[in-house]
Enzyme design. Sequence first.
Site, short mmCIF file in Angstrom:
data_model
loop_
_atom_site.label_atom_id
_atom_site.label_comp_id
_atom_site.label_asym_id
_atom_site.label_seq_id
_atom_site.Cartn_x
_atom_site.Cartn_y
_atom_site.Cartn_z
N THR A 55 64.96 48.83 22.47
CA THR A 55 64.97 49.07 21.04
C THR A 55 64.62 50.51 20.71
OG1 THR A 55 64.10 46.84 20.86
CG2 THR A 55 64.14 48.14 18.85
N GLY B 122 68.13 44.04 29.62
CA GLY B 122 66.98 44.26 30.48
C GLY B 122 65.79 43.44 30.02
N PRO B 123 64.74 43.39 30.84
CA PRO B 123 63.56 42.61 30.48
C PRO B 123 62.87 43.18 29.24
CG PRO B 123 63.30 43.67 32.63
CD PRO B 123 64.63 44.03 32.13
N PRO B 124 61.97 42.42 28.61
CA PRO B 124 61.31 42.90 27.40
C PRO B 124 60.42 44.12 27.68
CG PRO B 124 60.74 40.60 27.85
CD PRO B 124 61.52 41.08 29.00
N GLY B 125 60.34 45.00 26.72
CA GLY B 125 59.41 46.11 26.82
C GLY B 125 59.84 47.28 27.69
N LYS C 162 63.30 42.40 42.52
CA LYS C 162 62.72 41.58 43.58
C LYS C 162 61.99 42.44 44.60
CE LYS C 162 65.89 37.74 43.17
NZ LYS C 162 67.06 37.07 43.70
N SER D 280 69.32 31.88 44.33
CA SER D 280 68.84 32.88 45.29
C SER D 280 67.67 32.42 46.14
CB SER D 280 68.49 34.18 44.56
OG SER D 280 67.32 34.00 43.81
#
Length: 502
Positions: free
Chosen positions: A89, A82-85, A448, A405
């Site tokens: 973790t 997934g994206p950071p943040g 999106k 896309s």
Amino acid sequence: MAPGTPEIGVSETYLEWICDLPWGKYTTDNLDLKRARRILDEDHYGMKQVKERVIEYLAVQRMKQINSGDSALKGPILCFVGPPGVGKTSIVKGIAKAVGRKFVQMSLGGVRDEAEIRGHRRTYVGAIPGRILSAMKQAGTMNPVFLFDEIDKMGNDFRGDPASAMLEVLDGEQNMAFRDHYLEMPFDLSQVMFITTANSMSTIPAPLLDRMEIIEVSSYTEEEKLQIAKRHLLAKETLAHGLEKGSVKIPESALKRIIEDYTREAGVRTLTRTIASVVRKAAVEMLDNNLAQITVTKEKVQKYLGAPRFLRDLPEKEPRVGIVNGLAYTTVGGEMLAVECAVLPGSGALSLTGKLGDVMKESAQAALSWVRVHAEAYGLEPDFYKKSDIHIHVPEGAVPKDGPSAGVTMATALISALTQRPVRQDVAMTGEITLRGRVLPIGGLKEKTLAAYRAGIHTLIIPKENKKDLEDVPAKVLDTFDVVCAEQIGDVLAKALMEKQE
Ligand code: ADP
């Protein structure tokens, strides 16, 4: 040995390393599902899929323990993508806490050398074991939760391929006798619970990907961010800054303003930092005015943080020729990107700018070919391309963009520029295009859709085969759209293009 030989130091360090490793030390797992659920929920809002998977994992272990007395936690390696943040973790830390195991972490970002994982042979001067054994020493038990961060950012070069060393580490059939070059004796890693994280699946080496179970952690909607901020981040930051719990109050309306005007991200990292800076400013004000409590209102947020950093870029209201809103999925979440197309007198050249990747360029070629085949249907001369140059540009030129896309977006921009028919600017679209004009499904629909929602779009055009993915989009967001499921590029054009204005 003769005193003073350098060998002494080398052997001493070697023996120390052996003694420092946690041979035979284990913690007992706590497999109480109720307790695990409580701990996971305590620190993390949402992330339902991740939590459910972890609970399943524990349930299986519990069953094994009851039925065969075997408590070895073996199972697929989980990989959170997934994206950071978005909390990848920190949920792993939560898992360690819930099971009652030690937690160690190793970042694979930028690791290019096999020796970093497996160590150097003792014949080298200054040889040390690899980072896996260092982490095991730090854990102090043979069965910690071991997190490999950023497994997608591992490199490889002439110094050997760390991915193949990782294979040995992660493979349940081999890792009971992991061999470090330095240690030169088998070390049992089979009781370690390995979990990995990645930002994108595409760059994980295939053999590794094959051994892992992918769990996607998607980006948050503004509503989810609000809940996370309200339930977790504010209290955490207040405590971290030495203030008493509850002494800084930020009402929902102010939190909303922080989220909307000062952050733009998939996860909640900037949000955490922004809340921290609000808390710091509040602490100053409390000390200055001798207050025991403070409420940070909407107006105060602006006073503390300065002018809003992001203004909602509302779409242009008027339909425009040659500009189409496309939707992109980047590693930091979804984004709305305009695709621009201009037709100039020339001799049939197609130029593509905006730092586009190969796949995206090919997709533009396919779009152009489709337009050429269907020129007549749209009132164009069959040889229009001979007399003109076509330029497609995707602004924010310094940001690399790739992927198929944007196919329908580019085709729409092309047709619009060639026919001078304006495009509705409250429409955003995504979809791959084939040479025959079919619209193929794309990835990252939820992200999106959220990007389109943030941008105030009214009509969303998606590939028909992506309709099932709409289930992941919160109803509140979906209700604001008119969603069009397109099968053919014709469906897209019919919705997005207006009649030519005289
Ligand atoms: P990642 O590893 O995905 O990049 P982190 O785990 O470092 O993200 O998360 C960044 C911060 O955001 C952490 O302090 C974490 O506690 C917080 N956070 C992220 N998601 C959530 C959530 N769902 N609930 C509570 N806190 C969260």
